[in-house]
Write a protein that holds these residues in place. Structure first.
Motif, short mmCIF file in Angstrom:
data_model
loop_
_atom_site.label_atom_id
_atom_site.label_comp_id
_atom_site.label_asym_id
_atom_site.label_seq_id
_atom_site.Cartn_x
_atom_site.Cartn_y
_atom_site.Cartn_z
N ILE A 83 39.25 64.82 15.44
CA ILE A 83 40.05 65.30 14.32
C ILE A 83 40.40 66.75 14.58
O ILE A 83 39.59 67.51 15.13
CB ILE A 83 39.29 65.14 12.98
N LEU A 84 41.62 67.13 14.25
CA LEU A 84 42.08 68.52 14.28
C LEU A 84 42.43 68.90 12.85
O LEU A 84 43.20 68.19 12.19
CB LEU A 84 43.34 68.68 15.12
N GLY A 85 41.90 70.01 12.39
CA GLY A 85 42.22 70.47 11.05
C GLY A 85 42.29 71.98 11.00
O GLY A 85 41.90 72.68 11.95
N LYS A 86 42.79 72.47 9.88
CA LYS A 86 42.89 73.91 9.67
C LYS A 86 42.82 74.21 8.19
O LYS A 86 42.94 73.31 7.35
CB LYS A 86 44.20 74.46 10.26
N VAL A 87 42.59 75.47 7.85
CA VAL A 87 42.68 75.95 6.48
C VAL A 87 43.73 77.05 6.46
O VAL A 87 43.81 77.86 7.39
CB VAL A 87 41.33 76.46 5.92
N HIS B 215 44.05 75.78 1.27
CA HIS B 215 43.77 74.35 1.38
C HIS B 215 43.47 74.00 2.83
O HIS B 215 43.75 74.78 3.74
CB HIS B 215 44.96 73.52 0.88
N ALA B 216 42.91 72.83 3.02
CA ALA B 216 42.67 72.32 4.37
C ALA B 216 43.76 71.32 4.70
O ALA B 216 44.32 70.67 3.80
CB ALA B 216 41.30 71.65 4.46
N HIS B 217 44.06 71.21 5.97
CA HIS B 217 45.11 70.29 6.43
C HIS B 217 44.58 69.49 7.62
O HIS B 217 44.02 70.07 8.56
CB HIS B 217 46.36 71.07 6.84
N ILE B 218 44.75 68.18 7.56
CA ILE B 218 44.42 67.33 8.69
C ILE B 218 45.67 67.23 9.56
O ILE B 218 46.67 66.66 9.15
CB ILE B 218 43.97 65.93 8.25
N THR B 219 45.61 67.80 10.73
CA THR B 219 46.73 67.76 11.66
C THR B 219 46.74 66.47 12.45
O THR B 219 47.78 65.87 12.69
CB THR B 219 46.67 68.98 12.60
N ALA B 220 45.57 66.02 12.86
CA ALA B 220 45.46 64.77 13.63
C ALA B 220 44.07 64.20 13.46
O ALA B 220 43.08 64.94 13.43
CB ALA B 220 45.74 65.03 15.11
N VAL B 221 44.01 62.90 13.35
CA VAL B 221 42.75 62.17 13.43
C VAL B 221 43.07 60.88 14.17
O VAL B 221 44.03 60.19 13.85
CB VAL B 221 42.10 61.91 12.06
N THR B 222 42.31 60.60 15.21
CA THR B 222 42.60 59.42 16.00
C THR B 222 41.31 58.87 16.63
O THR B 222 40.39 59.62 16.92
CB THR B 222 43.67 59.71 17.08
N VAL B 223 41.32 57.57 16.81
CA VAL B 223 40.18 56.86 17.37
C VAL B 223 40.69 56.03 18.55
O VAL B 223 41.72 55.36 18.44
CB VAL B 223 39.53 55.94 16.32
N ALA B 224 39.96 56.09 19.66
CA ALA B 224 40.33 55.26 20.81
C ALA B 224 40.30 53.79 20.39
O ALA B 224 39.41 53.37 19.64
CB ALA B 224 39.36 55.50 21.96
N VAL C 196 42.59 68.89 0.42
CA VAL C 196 42.92 68.57 1.80
C VAL C 196 44.24 67.83 1.74
O VAL C 196 44.43 66.96 0.89
CB VAL C 196 41.85 67.66 2.46
N ASP C 197 45.16 68.17 2.65
CA ASP C 197 46.40 67.40 2.73
C ASP C 197 46.64 66.94 4.16
O ASP C 197 45.97 67.38 5.09
CB ASP C 197 47.60 68.17 2.15
N LEU C 198 47.58 66.03 4.28
CA LEU C 198 47.96 65.49 5.58
C LEU C 198 49.33 64.85 5.43
O LEU C 198 49.79 64.58 4.31
CB LEU C 198 46.95 64.44 6.05
N PHE C 199 50.00 64.64 6.54
CA PHE C 199 51.28 63.94 6.56
C PHE C 199 51.11 62.65 7.34
O PHE C 199 50.46 62.62 8.37
CB PHE C 199 52.37 64.81 7.20
N VAL C 200 51.72 61.59 6.82
CA VAL C 200 51.63 60.28 7.46
C VAL C 200 52.98 59.60 7.34
O VAL C 200 53.67 59.75 6.32
CB VAL C 200 50.49 59.43 6.83
N ARG C 201 53.36 58.89 8.39
CA ARG C 201 54.62 58.15 8.34
C ARG C 201 54.58 57.11 7.23
O ARG C 201 53.59 56.40 7.06
CB ARG C 201 54.90 57.46 9.67
N VAL C 202 55.66 57.00 6.48
CA VAL C 202 55.76 56.08 5.35
C VAL C 202 55.52 54.64 5.79
O VAL C 202 54.95 53.84 5.03
CB VAL C 202 57.13 56.25 4.66
N ASP C 203 55.90 54.30 7.01
CA ASP C 203 55.71 52.92 7.47
C ASP C 203 54.34 52.67 8.12
O ASP C 203 54.05 51.57 8.54
CB ASP C 203 56.84 52.50 8.42
N ASN C 204 53.48 53.65 8.14
CA ASN C 204 52.14 53.48 8.71
C ASN C 204 51.19 53.01 7.61
O ASN C 204 50.34 53.75 7.10
CB ASN C 204 51.64 54.78 9.34
N LYS C 205 51.34 51.76 7.23
CA LYS C 205 50.60 51.18 6.10
C LYS C 205 49.09 51.21 6.31
O LYS C 205 48.34 51.42 5.36
CB LYS C 205 51.06 49.74 5.84
N VAL C 206 48.64 50.99 7.54
CA VAL C 206 47.21 50.99 7.81
C VAL C 206 46.61 52.37 7.49
O VAL C 206 45.58 52.48 6.82
CB VAL C 206 46.92 50.58 9.28
#
Length: 190
Positions: A56-60, A86-95, A123-133
């Protein structure tokens, strides 16, 4: 399994995590900038064999311009573009090999805890509208859609700005109902 701070040498081992086409990947200097500025918000899950299974990559941060009535108060702020601390999630990913094991939940909760320590409002984050999962995943963790941003991504895909209030926002003033219908221009998003 070890949850620990991301280190520079980890950058050469992130490829398995970045295989998902919905995962944004960045330059080495971008990752290093985050690790230097926000070390408590940049974490990896390392497996017993030393494999990086997730990160995970995040920032405040807050907006680069002051609110109209300092100190910031959600009741007196009149500029809808202003973002308080505020905190922001820039990326979170799992292999792919390590998905459905709770890794993303563990990483997000660690970031939320670190953000609470730093007295962030949400905490906020951006996610593609079509990324339902991903949207369902974040909703299960208590996030809700704050606004929709048409054309936010390079491919001109729309994004949802999702938020979760933290301890400082006792009255939940940084979230809204029906955020999917609150549409803002990408130029107005900081």
């Amino acid at each position: 399994m070890s949850l620990r701070a991301m280190r520079v040498q980890d950058l050469w081992n992130l490829a398995p995590c970045n295989l998902d086409p919905l995962t944004e990947t960045y330059s080495y200097s971008f990752y290093c900038d985050y690790m230097i500025k926000w070390p408590l918000l940049c974490r990896v899950l390392e497996g017993p064999s030393g494999t990086i299974e997730a990160y995970i990559l995040g920032k405040v941060e807050d907006s680069p311009f002051p609110p109209p009535n300092p100190p910031y108060d959600p009741d007196t702020n009149t500029d809808d573009r202003y973002l308080p601390w505020h905190a922001h999630i820039t990326a979170v990913t799992v292999a792919p090999k390590y998905r459905r094991m709770g890794h993303a939940t563990r990483l997000v909760r660690a970031l939320e805890k670190a953000a609470d320590v730093q007295n962030a409002w949400f905490v906020d984050l951006f996610v593609r509208v079509d990324n339902k999962v991903a949207i369902e995943f974040y909703k299960k963790l208590g996030y809700s859609v704050f606004r929709r941003i048409p054309g936010y991504y390079n491919e001109k895909d729309d994004a949802f700005d999702m938020r979760k209030p933290l301890k400082r926002d006792k009255d939940r003033k940084h979230i809204r109902e029906n955020g999917e219908n609150n549409i803002v221009d990408a130029e107005d998003v900081w």
